[in-house]
Design a protein around this motif. Structure first.
Motif: not given
Length: 380
Positions: A93-95, A106-107, A120-121, A140-143
Protein backbone atom coordinates in the motif's frame (compact mmCIF):
# COMPACT_ATOMS: atom_id res chain seq x y z
CA UNK A 1 -2.80 34.50 -39.92
CA UNK A 2 -5.50 37.13 -39.53
CA UNK A 3 -4.38 40.32 -37.77
CA UNK A 4 -0.79 39.10 -37.66
CA UNK A 5 1.45 41.10 -35.32
CA UNK A 6 4.98 41.19 -36.66
CA UNK A 7 7.48 41.46 -33.82
CA UNK A 8 10.62 43.45 -34.73
CA UNK A 9 13.66 41.24 -35.15
CA UNK A 10 15.64 43.14 -32.53
CA UNK A 11 13.08 42.19 -29.86
CA UNK A 12 13.05 38.46 -30.59
CA UNK A 13 15.02 36.05 -28.37
CA UNK A 14 17.96 34.24 -29.95
CA UNK A 15 16.62 30.90 -28.77
CA UNK A 16 12.88 30.87 -29.33
CA UNK A 17 12.08 27.47 -27.80
CA UNK A 18 10.51 27.56 -24.33
CA UNK A 19 8.83 24.15 -24.21
CA UNK A 20 8.42 22.30 -20.92
CA UNK A 21 9.46 19.07 -22.56
CA UNK A 22 11.12 18.23 -24.81
CA UNK A 23 13.42 21.10 -23.95
CA UNK A 24 15.76 23.18 -26.03
CA UNK A 25 19.03 21.42 -26.86
CA UNK A 26 22.41 23.11 -27.10
CA UNK A 27 23.71 23.24 -30.67
CA UNK A 28 27.08 21.81 -29.58
CA UNK A 29 25.28 18.74 -28.19
CA UNK A 30 23.38 18.24 -31.46
CA UNK A 31 26.66 18.53 -33.33
CA UNK A 32 28.13 15.85 -31.08
CA UNK A 33 25.31 13.48 -32.04
CA UNK A 34 25.80 14.23 -35.73
CA UNK A 35 29.53 13.54 -35.47
CA UNK A 36 29.18 10.34 -33.44
CA UNK A 37 29.64 6.86 -34.88
CA UNK A 38 27.65 5.26 -32.03
CA UNK A 39 24.08 5.44 -33.42
CA UNK A 40 23.32 2.22 -35.26
CA UNK A 41 25.71 0.09 -33.18
CA UNK A 42 25.01 -2.53 -30.51
CA UNK A 43 24.21 -1.26 -27.02
CA UNK A 44 25.76 -4.47 -25.63
CA UNK A 45 29.23 -3.57 -26.87
CA UNK A 46 31.94 -1.56 -25.13
CA UNK A 47 31.55 1.83 -26.90
CA UNK A 48 27.89 2.26 -25.92
CA UNK A 49 28.38 0.68 -22.50
CA UNK A 50 31.23 3.13 -21.89
CA UNK A 51 28.85 5.97 -22.78
CA UNK A 52 26.25 4.66 -20.31
CA UNK A 53 28.97 4.27 -17.70
CA UNK A 54 30.08 7.86 -18.23
CA UNK A 55 26.48 9.06 -17.88
CA UNK A 56 25.99 7.07 -14.66
CA UNK A 57 29.26 8.35 -13.18
CA UNK A 58 28.39 11.91 -14.18
CA UNK A 59 25.01 11.68 -12.47
CA UNK A 60 26.60 10.23 -9.34
CA UNK A 61 28.93 13.22 -9.20
CA UNK A 62 26.27 15.78 -10.09
CA UNK A 63 23.89 14.60 -7.36
CA UNK A 64 26.63 13.70 -4.85
CA UNK A 65 25.08 10.29 -4.30
CA UNK A 66 25.47 8.84 -0.80
CA UNK A 67 27.26 5.52 -0.37
CA UNK A 68 25.23 2.58 -1.60
CA UNK A 69 22.93 4.56 -3.89
CA UNK A 70 22.84 3.46 -7.55
CA UNK A 71 21.98 5.21 -10.79
CA UNK A 72 19.36 2.97 -12.41
CA UNK A 73 18.30 3.37 -16.05
CA UNK A 74 15.12 1.96 -17.54
CA UNK A 75 13.41 1.97 -20.92
CA UNK A 76 10.45 4.32 -21.23
CA UNK A 77 9.58 7.54 -19.43
CA UNK A 78 8.01 8.47 -16.10
CA UNK A 79 4.78 6.71 -17.07
CA UNK A 80 6.71 3.46 -17.40
CA UNK A 81 8.46 4.10 -14.10
CA UNK A 82 5.10 4.46 -12.32
CA UNK A 83 4.13 1.03 -13.61
CA UNK A 84 7.49 -0.37 -12.51
CA UNK A 85 6.99 1.10 -9.04
CA UNK A 86 3.53 -0.48 -8.82
CA UNK A 87 4.99 -3.80 -9.97
CA UNK A 88 8.18 -4.02 -7.95
CA UNK A 89 8.69 -1.24 -5.40
CA UNK A 90 5.37 -0.85 -3.56
CA UNK A 91 4.85 -3.92 -1.41
CA UNK A 92 1.19 -3.57 -0.42
CA UNK A 93 0.00 0.00 0.00
CA UNK A 94 1.19 3.50 -0.87
CA UNK A 95 0.28 7.09 -0.01
CA UNK A 96 0.32 9.81 -2.67
CA UNK A 97 0.38 13.60 -2.51
CA UNK A 98 -1.50 15.05 -5.47
CA UNK A 99 -1.23 18.73 -6.38
CA UNK A 100 -1.23 18.44 -10.17
CA UNK A 101 -1.75 16.10 -13.10
CA UNK A 102 1.40 14.02 -12.77
CA UNK A 103 0.99 13.21 -9.10
CA UNK A 104 -2.58 12.19 -9.95
CA UNK A 105 -1.43 9.96 -12.80
CA UNK A 106 0.95 8.03 -10.54
CA UNK A 107 -1.86 7.51 -8.03
CA UNK A 108 -4.17 6.34 -10.85
CA UNK A 109 -1.55 3.85 -12.02
CA UNK A 110 -1.29 2.37 -8.54
CA UNK A 111 -5.07 2.34 -8.18
CA UNK A 112 -5.28 0.05 -11.20
CA UNK A 113 -2.81 -2.55 -9.85
CA UNK A 114 -4.92 -5.54 -8.73
CA UNK A 115 -2.24 -6.86 -6.34
CA UNK A 116 -2.07 -3.60 -4.35
CA UNK A 117 -4.47 -2.03 -1.89
CA UNK A 118 -6.15 1.21 -2.93
CA UNK A 119 -3.66 4.01 -2.34
CA UNK A 120 -4.18 6.78 0.16
CA UNK A 121 -4.48 9.98 -1.84
CA UNK A 122 -4.20 13.44 -0.35
CA UNK A 123 -4.91 16.61 -2.32
CA UNK A 124 -3.41 20.04 -1.83
CA UNK A 125 -0.16 21.94 -1.29
CA UNK A 126 2.84 20.34 0.35
CA UNK A 127 5.27 23.03 1.39
CA UNK A 128 4.03 23.28 4.98
CA UNK A 129 5.15 19.83 6.00
CA UNK A 130 8.74 20.39 4.88
CA UNK A 131 9.08 23.74 6.60
CA UNK A 132 7.76 22.58 9.98
CA UNK A 133 4.62 24.69 9.82
CA UNK A 134 1.92 22.94 11.84
CA UNK A 135 -1.11 24.27 10.00
CA UNK A 136 -4.53 22.88 9.22
CA UNK A 137 -3.54 22.61 5.56
CA UNK A 138 -0.62 20.30 6.26
CA UNK A 139 -1.10 17.02 4.39
CA UNK A 140 -1.76 14.13 6.74
CA UNK A 141 -0.09 11.52 4.59
CA UNK A 142 3.23 13.34 4.63
CA UNK A 143 3.48 13.17 8.39
CA UNK A 144 4.56 9.58 7.80
CA UNK A 145 4.18 6.41 9.80
CA UNK A 146 0.66 5.60 8.61
CA UNK A 147 -0.40 2.07 9.42
CA UNK A 148 -0.01 -0.27 6.47
CA UNK A 149 1.75 2.26 4.20
CA UNK A 150 5.09 1.06 2.84
CA UNK A 151 5.74 3.76 0.19
CA UNK A 152 5.24 7.52 0.29
CA UNK A 153 5.02 9.12 -3.15
CA UNK A 154 5.04 12.80 -4.07
CA UNK A 155 6.28 15.11 -6.82
CA UNK A 156 9.20 17.35 -6.02
CA UNK A 157 7.80 19.45 -8.84
CA UNK A 158 4.61 19.55 -10.87
CA UNK A 159 5.28 20.14 -14.56
CA UNK A 160 1.60 20.81 -15.18
CA UNK A 161 1.32 23.77 -12.81
CA UNK A 162 4.86 24.88 -12.00
CA UNK A 163 4.51 24.08 -8.29
CA UNK A 164 7.60 23.16 -6.26
CA UNK A 165 7.65 20.92 -3.18
CA UNK A 166 10.63 20.65 -0.82
CA UNK A 167 12.26 17.23 -0.69
CA UNK A 168 12.33 15.90 2.87
CA UNK A 169 12.23 12.29 4.05
CA UNK A 170 8.93 10.91 5.29
CA UNK A 171 9.46 8.19 7.90
CA UNK A 172 7.77 4.82 7.76
CA UNK A 173 8.27 3.66 4.19
CA UNK A 174 10.17 4.10 0.94
CA UNK A 175 10.17 7.66 -0.39
CA UNK A 176 9.48 7.77 -4.15
CA UNK A 177 10.02 11.33 -5.37
CA UNK A 178 8.98 12.43 -8.85
CA UNK A 179 11.63 14.86 -10.11
CA UNK A 180 10.81 14.40 -13.79
CA UNK A 181 11.22 18.02 -14.83
CA UNK A 182 13.15 19.57 -11.93
CA UNK A 183 16.10 17.19 -11.53
CA UNK A 184 19.20 18.99 -12.75
CA UNK A 185 17.62 22.41 -12.23
CA UNK A 186 17.69 22.67 -8.43
CA UNK A 187 19.90 21.44 -5.62
CA UNK A 188 18.67 18.42 -3.66
CA UNK A 189 19.79 16.18 -0.80
CA UNK A 190 19.35 12.70 -2.28
CA UNK A 191 19.69 11.10 1.16
CA UNK A 192 16.19 12.45 1.86
CA UNK A 193 14.79 10.08 -0.79
CA UNK A 194 14.82 6.39 -1.64
CA UNK A 195 14.01 6.77 -5.32
CA UNK A 196 14.52 10.16 -6.97
CA UNK A 197 13.37 9.57 -10.54
CA UNK A 198 13.32 11.73 -13.66
CA UNK A 199 13.47 11.84 -17.44
CA UNK A 200 16.06 13.22 -19.83
CA UNK A 201 13.98 15.54 -21.99
CA UNK A 202 13.65 18.32 -19.41
CA UNK A 203 16.64 19.87 -17.60
CA UNK A 204 18.98 17.37 -19.23
CA UNK A 205 18.08 18.47 -22.76
CA UNK A 206 17.97 14.98 -24.25
CA UNK A 207 15.18 13.16 -26.05
CA UNK A 208 12.59 10.87 -24.46
CA UNK A 209 12.76 7.11 -24.09
CA UNK A 210 14.61 6.54 -20.81
CA UNK A 211 13.97 7.07 -17.11
CA UNK A 212 16.64 7.38 -14.44
CA UNK A 213 16.16 6.57 -10.76
CA UNK A 214 18.66 7.36 -8.02
CA UNK A 215 17.97 4.42 -5.75
CA UNK A 216 18.87 3.93 -2.10
CA UNK A 217 20.04 0.59 -0.68
CA UNK A 218 16.57 0.19 0.88
CA UNK A 219 14.88 0.61 -2.51
CA UNK A 220 17.28 -1.86 -4.12
CA UNK A 221 16.59 -4.43 -1.44
CA UNK A 222 12.83 -3.87 -1.66
CA UNK A 223 12.85 -4.60 -5.40
CA UNK A 224 14.96 -7.72 -4.96
CA UNK A 225 12.77 -8.99 -2.11
CA UNK A 226 9.54 -8.45 -4.05
CA UNK A 227 11.08 -10.28 -7.01
CA UNK A 228 11.96 -13.21 -4.76
CA UNK A 229 8.65 -13.13 -2.86
CA UNK A 230 6.01 -11.58 -5.16
CA UNK A 231 2.98 -12.84 -3.26
CA UNK A 232 -0.34 -13.87 -4.71
CA UNK A 233 -1.61 -12.08 -7.81
CA UNK A 234 1.52 -10.04 -8.56
CA UNK A 235 2.92 -10.27 -12.08
CA UNK A 236 6.24 -8.56 -12.76
CA UNK A 237 7.10 -8.44 -16.49
CA UNK A 238 10.84 -7.90 -17.04
CA UNK A 239 10.41 -4.39 -18.47
CA UNK A 240 8.63 -3.34 -15.24
CA UNK A 241 10.98 -5.17 -12.88
CA UNK A 242 13.08 -2.62 -11.01
CA UNK A 243 15.53 -5.34 -9.95
CA UNK A 244 16.13 -6.19 -13.64
CA UNK A 245 16.75 -2.51 -14.45
CA UNK A 246 19.19 -2.38 -11.52
CA UNK A 247 20.98 -5.55 -12.63
CA UNK A 248 21.44 -4.18 -16.14
CA UNK A 249 22.42 -0.70 -15.00
CA UNK A 250 25.38 -1.84 -12.92
CA UNK A 251 26.57 -3.45 -16.17
CA UNK A 252 26.13 -0.08 -17.91
CA UNK A 253 23.29 -1.19 -20.14
CA UNK A 254 19.48 -1.29 -20.31
CA UNK A 255 17.15 -4.26 -20.66
CA UNK A 256 16.02 -3.28 -24.15
CA UNK A 257 17.73 -1.26 -26.86
CA UNK A 258 17.99 2.40 -25.80
CA UNK A 259 17.89 5.46 -28.03
CA UNK A 260 21.63 6.02 -28.38
CA UNK A 261 21.17 9.64 -29.51
CA UNK A 262 19.38 10.26 -26.21
CA UNK A 263 22.32 8.81 -24.30
CA UNK A 264 24.78 11.01 -26.19
CA UNK A 265 22.74 14.16 -25.52
CA UNK A 266 22.17 13.28 -21.86
CA UNK A 267 25.81 12.47 -21.13
CA UNK A 268 26.97 15.62 -22.89
CA UNK A 269 24.53 17.77 -20.88
CA UNK A 270 25.67 16.24 -17.58
CA UNK A 271 29.31 16.93 -18.44
CA UNK A 272 28.41 20.51 -19.38
CA UNK A 273 26.54 20.95 -16.07
CA UNK A 274 29.52 19.71 -14.09
CA UNK A 275 31.92 21.96 -16.00
CA UNK A 276 29.66 24.97 -15.37
CA UNK A 277 29.61 24.39 -11.59
CA UNK A 278 27.14 21.57 -10.93
CA UNK A 279 23.68 21.80 -9.42
CA UNK A 280 24.41 25.04 -7.57
CA UNK A 281 25.24 26.77 -10.85
CA UNK A 282 22.25 25.20 -12.61
CA UNK A 283 19.87 26.45 -9.92
CA UNK A 284 21.31 29.96 -10.25
CA UNK A 285 20.58 29.81 -13.98
CA UNK A 286 17.02 28.56 -13.62
CA UNK A 287 16.17 31.00 -10.83
CA UNK A 288 17.61 33.94 -12.75
CA UNK A 289 15.49 33.12 -15.81
CA UNK A 290 12.29 32.37 -13.92
CA UNK A 291 12.64 35.51 -11.78
CA UNK A 292 12.33 37.62 -14.92
CA UNK A 293 8.98 36.01 -15.74
CA UNK A 294 7.58 36.09 -12.20
CA UNK A 295 8.45 39.78 -11.89
CA UNK A 296 6.83 40.50 -15.27
CA UNK A 297 3.67 38.67 -14.21
CA UNK A 298 3.49 40.46 -10.86
CA UNK A 299 3.92 43.88 -12.46
CA UNK A 300 1.59 43.42 -15.44
CA UNK A 301 -1.95 44.75 -14.86
CA UNK A 302 -3.60 41.78 -16.57
CA UNK A 303 -1.36 38.88 -15.48
CA UNK A 304 -0.32 37.07 -12.32
CA UNK A 305 1.69 33.97 -11.38
CA UNK A 306 -0.58 30.91 -11.18
CA UNK A 307 1.40 29.65 -8.16
CA UNK A 308 1.06 32.59 -5.77
CA UNK A 309 3.31 31.55 -2.84
CA UNK A 310 6.93 32.45 -3.70
CA UNK A 311 8.35 29.41 -1.85
CA UNK A 312 6.18 27.12 -3.99
CA UNK A 313 7.01 28.74 -7.34
CA UNK A 314 9.02 26.53 -9.65
CA UNK A 315 12.31 27.90 -11.00
CA UNK A 316 12.09 25.66 -14.07
CA UNK A 317 8.44 25.92 -15.23
CA UNK A 318 6.61 29.24 -14.88
CA UNK A 319 2.82 29.37 -15.27
CA UNK A 320 1.23 32.78 -15.72
CA UNK A 321 -2.50 33.45 -15.66
CA UNK A 322 -4.06 36.08 -17.92
CA UNK A 323 -7.28 37.76 -16.84
CA UNK A 324 -8.87 39.75 -19.69
CA UNK A 325 -6.28 38.89 -22.33
CA UNK A 326 -6.94 35.80 -24.46
CA UNK A 327 -3.86 33.63 -23.88
CA UNK A 328 -4.56 31.60 -27.02
CA UNK A 329 -4.27 34.71 -29.17
CA UNK A 330 -0.99 35.65 -27.55
CA UNK A 331 0.38 32.13 -27.99
CA UNK A 332 -0.68 32.06 -31.65
CA UNK A 333 0.95 35.42 -32.39
CA UNK A 334 4.20 34.39 -30.71
CA UNK A 335 4.23 31.08 -32.57
CA UNK A 336 3.73 32.91 -35.86
CA UNK A 337 6.88 34.87 -34.96
CA UNK A 338 8.83 31.68 -34.20
CA UNK A 339 8.48 31.71 -30.39
CA UNK A 340 7.10 28.26 -29.64
CA UNK A 341 5.71 25.94 -26.99
CA UNK A 342 4.50 28.31 -24.29
CA UNK A 343 1.06 26.65 -24.30
CA UNK A 344 -0.46 25.78 -20.91
CA UNK A 345 -0.80 22.18 -19.76
CA UNK A 346 -3.84 20.88 -21.69
CA UNK A 347 -5.64 19.25 -18.75
CA UNK A 348 -5.37 22.35 -16.55
CA UNK A 349 -7.76 24.24 -18.81
CA UNK A 350 -6.70 27.73 -17.72
CA UNK A 351 -6.25 30.99 -19.60
CA UNK A 352 -2.49 31.02 -19.17
CA UNK A 353 0.96 30.47 -20.62
CA UNK A 354 3.59 28.02 -19.39
CA UNK A 355 7.26 28.82 -19.97
CA UNK A 356 10.22 26.53 -19.34
CA UNK A 357 13.34 27.98 -17.70
CA UNK A 358 15.54 24.88 -17.83
CA UNK A 359 19.32 25.35 -17.50
CA UNK A 360 19.77 25.77 -21.26
CA UNK A 361 17.53 28.86 -21.30
CA UNK A 362 19.49 32.10 -21.12
CA UNK A 363 18.30 35.02 -19.00
CA UNK A 364 18.59 37.31 -22.02
CA UNK A 365 16.07 35.14 -23.86
CA UNK A 366 13.50 35.26 -21.05
CA UNK A 367 13.96 39.02 -20.95
CA UNK A 368 13.37 39.15 -24.70
CA UNK A 369 10.29 36.94 -24.29
CA UNK A 370 8.71 39.41 -21.87
CA UNK A 371 9.42 42.25 -24.32
CA UNK A 372 7.69 40.23 -27.04
CA UNK A 373 4.73 39.55 -24.73
CA UNK A 374 4.37 43.26 -24.10
CA UNK A 375 4.63 44.06 -27.80
CA UNK A 376 1.94 41.56 -28.79
CA UNK A 377 -0.42 42.30 -25.90
CA UNK A 378 -0.27 46.05 -26.59
CA UNK A 379 -1.31 45.42 -30.20
CA UNK A 380 -4.06 42.93 -29.42
Amino acid sequence: MENFVSIPENLLPKNRKFGSGPSSIRKTALAKVAASDLPGTSHRQAPVKDLVGSLREGLKELFALPDGYEVVLGNGGATTFWAAAASSLIRESSAHAVFGSFGAKFAETVSGAPHLKDPAIELGGVSARAQGRETESEIALLRGGQEGIDAYCYPAHETSTGALSPVKRIEGGLNLVDATSVAGGVQVDISQTDVYYFSGQKCFAAEGGLWVALASPAAQERAKDIKANPGAGRWIPPVLDFSVALKNSVKNQTLNTPAIATLILWEDQVRWMLAEGGLEAMEKRTRASSAVLYEWARSHPDASPYVSAPEEQSPVVVTIDFHDIDANQVIAQLRANGIVDIDPYRALGRNQIRVACFPNVEVADTQALTACLDYVIDRL
